[in-house]
Design a protein around this motif. Sequence first.
Motif, PDB file in Angstrom:
ATOM      1  N   LEU A 170       1.040  -1.138   0.070  1.00  0.00           N
ATOM      2  CA  LEU A 170      -0.035  -0.223  -0.026  1.00  0.00           C
ATOM      3  C   LEU A 170       0.895   1.435   0.029  1.00  0.00           C
ATOM      4  CD1 LEU A 170      -3.277   0.740   0.185  1.00  0.00           C
ATOM      5  CD2 LEU A 170      -2.507   0.960   2.638  1.00  0.00           C
ATOM      6  N   VAL A 171       1.164   2.021  -1.050  1.00  0.00           N
ATOM      7  CA  VAL A 171       2.109   2.950  -1.421  1.00  0.00           C
ATOM      8  C   VAL A 171       1.609   4.274  -0.893  1.00  0.00           C
ATOM      9  CG1 VAL A 171       3.432   3.931  -3.113  1.00  0.00           C
ATOM     10  CG2 VAL A 171       3.348   1.600  -3.063  1.00  0.00           C
ATOM     11  N   GLY A 172       2.506   4.873  -0.085  1.00  0.00           N
ATOM     12  CA  GLY A 172       1.963   6.373   0.339  1.00  0.00           C
ATOM     13  C   GLY A 172       2.452   6.660   1.610  1.00  0.00           C
ATOM     14  N   GLN A 221     -14.415   5.662  -2.096  1.00  0.00           N
ATOM     15  CA  GLN A 221     -14.917   5.595  -3.238  1.00  0.00           C
ATOM     16  C   GLN A 221     -14.328   4.655  -4.170  1.00  0.00           C
ATOM     17  OE1 GLN A 221     -13.713   9.545  -4.703  1.00  0.00           O
ATOM     18  NE2 GLN A 221     -14.957  10.467  -3.426  1.00  0.00           N
ATOM     19  N   SER A 222     -14.688   4.567  -5.196  1.00  0.00           N
ATOM     20  CA  SER A 222     -14.359   3.524  -6.301  1.00  0.00           C
ATOM     21  C   SER A 222     -12.687   3.874  -6.418  1.00  0.00           C
ATOM     22  CB  SER A 222     -15.260   3.746  -7.352  1.00  0.00           C
ATOM     23  OG  SER A 222     -14.670   2.690  -8.414  1.00  0.00           O
ATOM     24  N   GLY A 223     -12.084   2.814  -6.610  1.00  0.00           N
ATOM     25  CA  GLY A 223     -10.640   2.884  -7.283  1.00  0.00           C
ATOM     26  C   GLY A 223      -9.627   3.324  -6.133  1.00  0.00           C
ATOM     27  N   THR A 224     -10.037   3.666  -4.858  1.00  0.00           N
ATOM     28  CA  THR A 224      -9.043   4.210  -3.866  1.00  0.00           C
ATOM     29  C   THR A 224      -8.280   2.950  -3.401  1.00  0.00           C
ATOM     30  OG1 THR A 224     -11.144   3.891  -2.071  1.00  0.00           O
ATOM     31  CG2 THR A 224     -10.490   6.144  -2.795  1.00  0.00           C
ATOM     32  N   GLY A 225      -8.561   1.744  -3.346  1.00  0.00           N
ATOM     33  CA  GLY A 225      -7.507   0.741  -2.930  1.00  0.00           C
ATOM     34  C   GLY A 225      -8.143  -0.030  -1.894  1.00  0.00           C
ATOM     35  N   LYS A 226      -9.616  -0.466  -1.849  1.00  0.00           N
ATOM     36  CA  LYS A 226     -10.333  -1.050  -0.915  1.00  0.00           C
ATOM     37  C   LYS A 226      -9.909  -2.473  -0.947  1.00  0.00           C
ATOM     38  CE  LYS A 226     -14.213   0.467  -2.135  1.00  0.00           C
ATOM     39  NZ  LYS A 226     -13.981   1.202  -3.379  1.00  0.00           N
ATOM     40  N   GLU A 227      -9.656  -3.094  -2.079  1.00  0.00           N
ATOM     41  CA  GLU A 227      -9.544  -4.581  -2.320  1.00  0.00           C
ATOM     42  C   GLU A 227      -7.944  -4.641  -1.778  1.00  0.00           C
ATOM     43  OE1 GLU A 227     -10.848  -6.597  -5.467  1.00  0.00           O
ATOM     44  OE2 GLU A 227      -9.453  -8.272  -5.095  1.00  0.00           O
ATOM     45  N   LEU A 228      -7.173  -3.789  -2.112  1.00  0.00           N
ATOM     46  CA  LEU A 228      -5.862  -3.775  -1.809  1.00  0.00           C
ATOM     47  C   LEU A 228      -5.665  -3.858  -0.144  1.00  0.00           C
ATOM     48  CD1 LEU A 228      -2.847  -3.808  -2.708  1.00  0.00           C
ATOM     49  CD2 LEU A 228      -2.771  -1.225  -2.735  1.00  0.00           C
ATOM     50  N   VAL A 229      -6.453  -2.715   0.374  1.00  0.00           N
ATOM     51  CA  VAL A 229      -6.591  -3.061   1.946  1.00  0.00           C
ATOM     52  C   VAL A 229      -6.936  -4.065   2.527  1.00  0.00           C
ATOM     53  CG1 VAL A 229      -7.883  -1.905   3.941  1.00  0.00           C
ATOM     54  CG2 VAL A 229      -6.752  -0.424   2.093  1.00  0.00           C
ATOM     55  N   VAL A 233      -6.941   5.955  -7.337  1.00  0.00           N
ATOM     56  CA  VAL A 233      -5.759   5.302  -7.681  1.00  0.00           C
ATOM     57  C   VAL A 233      -5.770   4.667  -8.840  1.00  0.00           C
ATOM     58  CG1 VAL A 233      -3.732   3.979  -6.881  1.00  0.00           C
ATOM     59  CG2 VAL A 233      -5.025   5.315  -5.173  1.00  0.00           C
ATOM     60  N   ARG A 234      -6.930   3.830  -9.034  1.00  0.00           N
ATOM     61  CA  ARG A 234      -7.019   3.182 -10.416  1.00  0.00           C
ATOM     62  C   ARG A 234      -6.807   3.750 -11.467  1.00  0.00           C
ATOM     63  NH1 ARG A 234     -11.765   0.554  -9.588  1.00  0.00           N
ATOM     64  NH2 ARG A 234     -10.953  -1.394  -9.150  1.00  0.00           N
ATOM     65  N   GLU A 235      -7.453   5.069 -11.477  1.00  0.00           N
ATOM     66  CA  GLU A 235      -7.532   5.947 -12.662  1.00  0.00           C
ATOM     67  C   GLU A 235      -6.042   6.635 -12.849  1.00  0.00           C
ATOM     68  OE1 GLU A 235      -9.645   9.741 -12.399  1.00  0.00           O
ATOM     69  OE2 GLU A 235      -9.567   9.968 -14.704  1.00  0.00           O
TER      70      GLU A 235
HETATM   71  N1  LIG Z   1      -1.969   2.877  -2.122  1.00  0.00           N
HETATM   72  C1  LIG Z   1      -1.638   2.039  -3.311  1.00  0.00           C
HETATM   73  N2  LIG Z   1      -0.406   1.556  -3.509  1.00  0.00           N
HETATM   74  C2  LIG Z   1      -0.352   0.858  -4.461  1.00  0.00           C
HETATM   75  N3  LIG Z   1      -1.128   0.475  -5.425  1.00  0.00           N
HETATM   76  C3  LIG Z   1      -2.447   0.890  -5.253  1.00  0.00           C
HETATM   77  C4  LIG Z   1      -2.845   1.686  -3.992  1.00  0.00           C
HETATM   78  N4  LIG Z   1      -4.191   1.938  -3.973  1.00  0.00           N
HETATM   79  C5  LIG Z   1      -4.636   1.353  -5.045  1.00  0.00           C
HETATM   80  N5  LIG Z   1      -3.773   0.805  -5.705  1.00  0.00           N
HETATM   81  C6  LIG Z   1      -4.058  -0.035  -6.964  1.00  0.00           C
HETATM   82  O1  LIG Z   1      -5.030   0.638  -7.597  1.00  0.00           O
HETATM   83  C7  LIG Z   1      -5.765  -0.172  -8.231  1.00  0.00           C
HETATM   84  C8  LIG Z   1      -7.500  -0.147  -7.838  1.00  0.00           C
HETATM   85  O2  LIG Z   1      -7.391  -0.585  -6.284  1.00  0.00           O
HETATM   86  P1  LIG Z   1      -8.546  -1.452  -5.991  1.00  0.00           P
HETATM   87  O3  LIG Z   1      -8.977  -2.336  -6.733  1.00  0.00           O
HETATM   88  O4  LIG Z   1      -7.929  -1.940  -4.507  1.00  0.00           O
HETATM   89  O5  LIG Z   1      -9.544  -0.348  -5.561  1.00  0.00           O
HETATM   90  P2  LIG Z   1     -11.053  -0.549  -4.851  1.00  0.00           P
HETATM   91  O6  LIG Z   1     -11.309   0.524  -3.988  1.00  0.00           O
HETATM   92  O7  LIG Z   1     -11.254  -1.801  -4.468  1.00  0.00           O
HETATM   93  O8  LIG Z   1     -12.062  -0.190  -6.261  1.00  0.00           O
HETATM   94  P3  LIG Z   1     -13.556  -0.508  -6.751  1.00  0.00           P
HETATM   95  O9  LIG Z   1     -14.446   0.152  -5.365  1.00  0.00           O
HETATM   96  O10 LIG Z   1     -13.809  -0.025  -8.081  1.00  0.00           O
HETATM   97  O11 LIG Z   1     -13.679  -1.873  -6.642  1.00  0.00           O
HETATM   98  C9  LIG Z   1      -5.272  -1.533  -8.102  1.00  0.00           C
HETATM   99  O12 LIG Z   1      -4.598  -2.145  -9.231  1.00  0.00           O
HETATM  100  C10 LIG Z   1      -4.377  -1.236  -6.790  1.00  0.00           C
HETATM  101  O13 LIG Z   1      -3.366  -2.375  -6.813  1.00  0.00           O
END
Ligand SMILES: Nc1ncnc2c1ncn2[C@@H]1O[C@H](COP(=O)(O)OP(=O)(O)OP(=O)(O)O)[C@@H](O)[C@H]1O
Length: 473
Positions: free
Chosen positions: A149-151, A179-187, A368-370
């Motif tokens: 989780l970069v940052g 929000q969508s694409g913020t990294g929830k699945e990564l978390v 972050v996805r965008e």
């Molecule tokens: N802090 C981070 N460091 C590195 N990669 C990140 C980070 N946050 C998000 N990403 C990358 O951004 C992309 C989107 O993250 P993720 O799928 O976890 O988002 P999400 O919140 O689950 O989106 P959605 O709501 O659309 O399902 C992935 O490729 C993920 O690896």
Amino acid sequence: MRTLSFPGLPRVLIVDDEDGVREGLRTLLQREGLHVETAGSAEDGARRLELRSFDLVFLDLQLPGADGLSMLEKFRRGVPPADVVILTGHGTVANTVEAMRKGAADVIEKPGSTDRILAVVRRVLETRQLKNELTWLQDRVRELTATELVGLSPAIRDVQTRIDQVAHAPDTTVLVTGQSGTGKELVARCIHERSARRHGPFVAINCAALTESLLEAELFGYEPGAFTGAQKDGKDGLFAVAAGGTLFLDEIGEMEPTLQAKLLRVLQERSFRRVGGVQDLPADVRIVASTNRDLRQMVQQGNFREDLFYRLNVMTVTVPPLRERSADIPLLSHFFLDQIGRQMGKALSGFTEEAMETLCEYGWPGNVRELRNAIEHACIVCPNGMIDEAHLPKFTGGTPDGSDRIDRGAVVLGGEDRSIRALESQLVAKVLDDTQWNISKAAAILGINRTTLYNKIRAYELGKRPLRAKVAL
Ligand SMILES: Nc1ncnc2c1ncn2[C@@H]1O[C@H](COP(=O)(O)OP(=O)(O)OP(=O)(O)O)[C@@H](O)[C@H]1O
Ligand SMILES: [Mg+2]
């Protein structure tokens, strides 16, 4: 006869009150190069277990003054647990079955033949060796693909702290919002990988991607003949597949009310039933649920069960939008450049000042996805060297102030195929593109519900986003 060959020296303990049995086994196994210790009583066996761990234990179930089955459990609780082979002289079926149920590797009726004993030892130790190798390989893969989780911004540091807190409570349900694409699945993956459940599977399912009955069958599994079209032998559900690990329920806000009630029951009872089944099966999973919707508001509007909301909301991790941590944009951009550049085999050295300025000023409604998609775009169009402003995509999805203006530009009619199907497929692809695959937004723009949108994505084979459950190593 082939001698046994095991890397390292497996340690064997023989617990039996008959001298003849102990010494006979000791001689046989030492001849095979194994390290052997013996104990003539349950107390002596327990004492030796306290001093060191064993790979294999031969255990007499009928030790005088001792309960063989609880001894078995004690050996199985070791770290790592020993494999236990039961020795039985007057084995009744009942306690043999019970011993196997409690995790015994095999049962040998005394006096066992040399061939039988060595076959059992070989099988048990070889399986153990394979398991060790698998764990070792999984650890290496985990190191190589470490979910990062970069940052460094204060906002993402708060998220890191929260992840560490919940990782230490491996059974507690966690709700990840953002929000969508913020990294929830990564978390969710980070929580799994930092928790004691990391050696178990991480299984993800998108609750919006399946109809209610399919989602129910997918989660709980089903008995043979539970419904028309069911597999003949029945099927394990994800609660069974994820046993020992983490089950990630993505887009929980989209779950239908009847299924919400069934999930609530699992969280309360820690058990579940297959569809069409009557037996309660243990649910040894940690649930991490995620949503980009305001569940509290959904509760107030009567669209989400209040009791389930409180069950899920025990620990919450809120992932802030990218524009609230814009200090991380340079770091994230370099991280993605490095990652994607390596995948493409391109030597890209960095960003020009103008390119980085553009990236930092943009509002990133797709988060972050965008950003990752933008860097991927730049990596494709940039021949080599530095990424310049011209290599970045034309940003249409948001303004520097962060408002989510969406370009609904025309769909260009190209090619020969002018069927409604072809037009619809183009339209859906365009809207998905414009919304950075934000399913809720795209569905709203298209005026269809999310399930219909998912069906169309599947039918037209659009994009690569996984729609079904996926199991990680
Ligand atoms: N802090 C981070 N460091 C590195 N990669 C990140 C980070 N946050 C998000 N990403 C990358 O951004 C992309 C989107 O993250 P993720 O799928 O976890 O988002 P999400 O919140 O689950 O989106 P959605 O709501 O659309 O399902 C992935 O490729 C993920 O690896
Ligand atoms: Mg997600």
